[in-house]
Motif scaffolding. Structure first.
Motif, PDB file in Angstrom:
ATOM      1  N   GLY A  34      -6.491   4.062 -12.099  1.00  0.00           N
ATOM      2  CA  GLY A  34      -5.996   2.917 -11.360  1.00  0.00           C
ATOM      3  C   GLY A  34      -6.584   2.919  -9.958  1.00  0.00           C
ATOM      4  N   VAL A  35      -6.606   1.757  -9.327  1.00  0.00           N
ATOM      5  CA  VAL A  35      -7.126   1.632  -7.970  1.00  0.00           C
ATOM      6  C   VAL A  35      -5.947   1.340  -7.049  1.00  0.00           C
ATOM      7  CG1 VAL A  35      -8.656   0.330  -6.437  1.00  0.00           C
ATOM      8  CG2 VAL A  35      -9.339   0.783  -8.796  1.00  0.00           C
ATOM      9  N   THR A  36      -5.809   2.155  -6.003  1.00  0.00           N
ATOM     10  CA  THR A  36      -4.727   1.988  -5.040  1.00  0.00           C
ATOM     11  C   THR A  36      -5.319   1.571  -3.708  1.00  0.00           C
ATOM     12  OG1 THR A  36      -3.454   3.730  -6.122  1.00  0.00           O
ATOM     13  CG2 THR A  36      -2.801   3.153  -3.899  1.00  0.00           C
ATOM     14  N   VAL A  37      -4.670   0.603  -3.055  1.00  0.00           N
ATOM     15  CA  VAL A  37      -5.096   0.156  -1.730  1.00  0.00           C
ATOM     16  C   VAL A  37      -4.189   0.839  -0.708  1.00  0.00           C
ATOM     17  CG1 VAL A  37      -5.390  -1.816  -0.188  1.00  0.00           C
ATOM     18  CG2 VAL A  37      -5.830  -2.066  -2.632  1.00  0.00           C
ATOM     19  N   MET A  38      -4.806   1.613   0.158  1.00  0.00           N
ATOM     20  CA  MET A  38      -4.070   2.272   1.238  1.00  0.00           C
ATOM     21  C   MET A  38      -4.455   1.565   2.536  1.00  0.00           C
ATOM     22  SD  MET A  38      -2.376   4.600  -0.343  1.00  0.00           S
ATOM     23  CE  MET A  38      -1.795   5.716   0.886  1.00  0.00           C
ATOM     24  N   ALA A  39      -3.458   1.231   3.366  1.00  0.00           N
ATOM     25  CA  ALA A  39      -3.732   0.487   4.595  1.00  0.00           C
ATOM     26  C   ALA A  39      -2.873   1.022   5.733  1.00  0.00           C
ATOM     27  CB  ALA A  39      -3.442  -0.998   4.379  1.00  0.00           C
ATOM     28  N   ARG A  40      -3.460   1.016   6.929  1.00  0.00           N
ATOM     29  CA  ARG A  40      -2.729   1.405   8.141  1.00  0.00           C
ATOM     30  C   ARG A  40      -3.061   0.399   9.233  1.00  0.00           C
ATOM     31  NH1 ARG A  40      -3.564   4.507  12.855  1.00  0.00           N
ATOM     32  NH2 ARG A  40      -5.697   4.835  12.183  1.00  0.00           N
ATOM     33  N   PRO A  41      -2.203  -0.623   9.349  1.00  0.00           N
ATOM     34  CA  PRO A  41      -2.402  -1.557  10.451  1.00  0.00           C
ATOM     35  C   PRO A  41      -2.206  -0.823  11.786  1.00  0.00           C
ATOM     36  CG  PRO A  41      -0.909  -2.476   8.807  1.00  0.00           C
ATOM     37  CD  PRO A  41      -1.118  -1.026   8.478  1.00  0.00           C
ATOM     38  N   PRO A  42      -2.707  -1.390  12.895  1.00  0.00           N
ATOM     39  CA  PRO A  42      -2.551  -0.719  14.188  1.00  0.00           C
ATOM     40  C   PRO A  42      -1.081  -0.506  14.527  1.00  0.00           C
ATOM     41  CG  PRO A  42      -3.796  -2.786  14.416  1.00  0.00           C
ATOM     42  CD  PRO A  42      -3.378  -2.655  12.995  1.00  0.00           C
ATOM     43  N   GLY A  43      -0.774   0.687  14.977  1.00  0.00           N
ATOM     44  CA  GLY A  43       0.593   1.018  15.371  1.00  0.00           C
ATOM     45  C   GLY A  43       1.481   1.466  14.225  1.00  0.00           C
ATOM     46  N   PHE A  72      -7.298  -7.116  11.565  1.00  0.00           N
ATOM     47  CA  PHE A  72      -6.077  -6.619  12.189  1.00  0.00           C
ATOM     48  C   PHE A  72      -6.276  -6.248  13.657  1.00  0.00           C
ATOM     49  CE2 PHE A  72      -4.553  -6.187   7.880  1.00  0.00           C
ATOM     50  CZ  PHE A  72      -3.194  -6.353   8.005  1.00  0.00           C
ATOM     51  N   GLY A  73      -7.501  -6.208  14.119  1.00  0.00           N
ATOM     52  CA  GLY A  73      -7.741  -5.778  15.506  1.00  0.00           C
ATOM     53  C   GLY A  73      -7.562  -4.269  15.647  1.00  0.00           C
ATOM     54  N   GLY A  74      -7.842  -3.544  14.598  1.00  0.00           N
ATOM     55  CA  GLY A  74      -7.711  -2.078  14.611  1.00  0.00           C
ATOM     56  C   GLY A  74      -7.169  -1.605  13.269  1.00  0.00           C
ATOM     57  N   GLY A  75      -6.825  -0.323  13.213  1.00  0.00           N
ATOM     58  CA  GLY A  75      -6.304   0.258  11.976  1.00  0.00           C
ATOM     59  C   GLY A  75      -7.433   0.543  10.985  1.00  0.00           C
ATOM     60  N   HIS A  76      -7.037   0.948   9.817  1.00  0.00           N
ATOM     61  CA  HIS A  76      -8.045   1.161   8.773  1.00  0.00           C
ATOM     62  C   HIS A  76      -7.397   1.061   7.397  1.00  0.00           C
ATOM     63  CE1 HIS A  76      -6.560   5.337   8.890  1.00  0.00           C
ATOM     64  NE2 HIS A  76      -7.045   5.442   7.681  1.00  0.00           N
ATOM     65  N   ALA A  77      -8.240   0.807   6.391  1.00  0.00           N
ATOM     66  CA  ALA A  77      -7.792   0.692   4.995  1.00  0.00           C
ATOM     67  C   ALA A  77      -8.876   1.255   4.093  1.00  0.00           C
ATOM     68  CB  ALA A  77      -7.514  -0.763   4.632  1.00  0.00           C
ATOM     69  N   TYR A  78      -8.459   1.706   2.944  1.00  0.00           N
ATOM     70  CA  TYR A  78      -9.432   2.236   1.974  1.00  0.00           C
ATOM     71  C   TYR A  78      -8.849   2.126   0.569  1.00  0.00           C
ATOM     72  CZ  TYR A  78      -6.555   6.458   2.074  1.00  0.00           C
ATOM     73  OH  TYR A  78      -5.508   7.341   2.000  1.00  0.00           O
ATOM     74  N   LEU A  79      -9.733   2.248  -0.410  1.00  0.00           N
ATOM     75  CA  LEU A  79      -9.341   2.253  -1.819  1.00  0.00           C
ATOM     76  C   LEU A  79      -9.380   3.687  -2.324  1.00  0.00           C
ATOM     77  CD1 LEU A  79     -11.536  -0.708  -3.149  1.00  0.00           C
ATOM     78  CD2 LEU A  79      -9.127  -0.775  -2.505  1.00  0.00           C
ATOM     79  N   SER A  80      -8.479   4.013  -3.229  1.00  0.00           N
ATOM     80  CA  SER A  80      -8.522   5.341  -3.858  1.00  0.00           C
ATOM     81  C   SER A  80      -8.286   5.181  -5.354  1.00  0.00           C
ATOM     82  CB  SER A  80      -7.484   6.284  -3.243  1.00  0.00           C
ATOM     83  OG  SER A  80      -6.180   5.855  -3.553  1.00  0.00           O
ATOM     84  N   LEU A  81      -8.902   6.081  -6.100  1.00  0.00           N
ATOM     85  CA  LEU A  81      -8.734   6.083  -7.556  1.00  0.00           C
ATOM     86  C   LEU A  81      -7.561   6.974  -7.920  1.00  0.00           C
ATOM     87  CD1 LEU A  81     -12.419   6.354  -8.783  1.00  0.00           C
ATOM     88  CD2 LEU A  81     -10.917   4.388  -8.933  1.00  0.00           C
ATOM     89  N   GLU A  82      -6.700   6.492  -8.767  1.00  0.00           N
ATOM     90  CA  GLU A  82      -5.542   7.260  -9.224  1.00  0.00           C
ATOM     91  C   GLU A  82      -5.770   7.660 -10.667  1.00  0.00           C
ATOM     92  OE1 GLU A  82      -2.991   8.049  -7.185  1.00  0.00           O
ATOM     93  OE2 GLU A  82      -4.065   6.976  -5.612  1.00  0.00           O
ATOM     94  N   GLY A  83      -6.195   8.879 -10.886  1.00  0.00           N
ATOM     95  CA  GLY A  83      -6.449   9.371 -12.237  1.00  0.00           C
ATOM     96  C   GLY A  83      -7.748  10.149 -12.269  1.00  0.00           C
ATOM     97  N   GLU A  84      -7.919  10.918 -13.318  1.00  0.00           N
ATOM     98  CA  GLU A  84      -9.090  11.777 -13.414  1.00  0.00           C
ATOM     99  C   GLU A  84     -10.268  11.064 -14.072  1.00  0.00           C
ATOM    100  OE1 GLU A  84      -8.630  15.713 -14.446  1.00  0.00           O
ATOM    101  OE2 GLU A  84      -6.708  15.935 -13.456  1.00  0.00           O
ATOM    102  N   GLU A  85     -10.012  10.260 -15.092  1.00  0.00           N
ATOM    103  CA  GLU A  85     -11.069   9.546 -15.801  1.00  0.00           C
ATOM    104  C   GLU A  85     -11.362   8.255 -15.045  1.00  0.00           C
ATOM    105  OE1 GLU A  85     -13.958   8.274 -18.082  1.00  0.00           O
ATOM    106  OE2 GLU A  85     -13.100  10.265 -18.259  1.00  0.00           O
ATOM    107  N   ILE A  86     -12.599   8.106 -14.586  1.00  0.00           N
ATOM    108  CA  ILE A  86     -12.957   6.994 -13.709  1.00  0.00           C
ATOM    109  C   ILE A  86     -12.744   5.630 -14.364  1.00  0.00           C
ATOM    110  CG2 ILE A  86     -15.396   6.965 -14.319  1.00  0.00           C
ATOM    111  CD1 ILE A  86     -15.953   6.410 -11.339  1.00  0.00           C
ATOM    112  N   LEU A  87     -13.005   5.528 -15.675  1.00  0.00           N
ATOM    113  CA  LEU A  87     -12.892   4.225 -16.330  1.00  0.00           C
ATOM    114  C   LEU A  87     -11.456   3.825 -16.640  1.00  0.00           C
ATOM    115  CD1 LEU A  87     -15.957   4.332 -18.733  1.00  0.00           C
ATOM    116  CD2 LEU A  87     -15.762   3.249 -16.495  1.00  0.00           C
ATOM    117  N   SER A  88     -10.557   4.778 -16.655  1.00  0.00           N
ATOM    118  CA  SER A  88      -9.160   4.437 -16.936  1.00  0.00           C
ATOM    119  C   SER A  88      -8.266   4.660 -15.716  1.00  0.00           C
ATOM    120  CB  SER A  88      -8.650   5.248 -18.128  1.00  0.00           C
ATOM    121  OG  SER A  88      -8.687   6.633 -17.822  1.00  0.00           O
TER     122      SER A  88
END
Length: 184
Positions: free
Chosen positions: A128-137, A110-126
């Motif tokens: 969900g995985v959420t993709v959070m992204a912030r393109p530049p601007g 993207f030429g900047g910005g940032h993205a990361y994954l986060s776990l949605e829930g308390e139990e790691i094996l169950s």
């Protein structure tokens, strides 16, 4: 005399063991009472000893089977706990590696910005995985709030971070240049 002879006793020995005040009527009453008690017990099962031995053997067999099953269950529970620990550890390690790759590749695409994954829930094996992204601007947002092109580039960044972790033997990238060549 025949009964004395059959039992191997003599009348003199029996008389010697009798009490001085012994009377035949009292002995007859005791004998009758004992007969009544025996009759109340009911018929004697002559096969009871054999049946008891058979059932004892069966109980020993079933006890051994129960011990084997209990041992197998304990072994299985230990294996499940070990697999669960290893799965959690490997998932967390893989998640962290993919997340680091996404954080590194996303800004390059993207030429900047940032993205990361986060776990949605308390139990790691169950969780969900959420993709959070912030393109530049833009502000930090869920991937569903991005435009189609931004979603596609974010997905490419995620795929490349996965390929970095576990490279495929080859990757087929198709570029559609003519509209009639696109799949239906």
């Amino acid at each position: 005399m025949e009964q004395f002879a059959a039992n191997g006793a003599s009348p003199a020995e029996v008389l010697k063991d009798l009490a001085a005040d012994a009377q035949a009527v009292q002995w007859q009453e005791k004998l009758d009472e004992m007969r009544r008690k025996i009759e109340r017990l009911g018929p004697i099962n002559l096969a009871a000893i054999e049946q008891f031995n058979e059932q004892s053997e069966r109980k020993k067999y079933l006890d051994a089977q129960n011990a084997d099953l209990t041992s197998a269950l304990d072994t299985l529970e230990q294996a499940i706990r070990k697999i669960d620990r290893e799965t959690r550890s490997r998932f967390q390690e893989t998640f962290d590696n993919i997340n680091q790759g996404l954080k590194r590749i996303f800004p390059r695409l993207f030429g900047g910005g940032h993205a990361y994954l986060s776990l949605e829930g308390e139990e790691i094996l169950s969780a969900g995985v959420t993709v959070m992204a912030r393109p530049p601007g833009k502000r930090n947002s869920h991937i569903h709030l991005l435009s189609g092109g931004e979603k596609a580039l974010t997905a490419v960044a995620l795929i490349f971070s996965i390929f970095e972790l576990n490279p495929a033997p080859f990757c087929l990238w198709m570029k559609w240049t003519r509209p009639w060549m696109r799949p239906m």
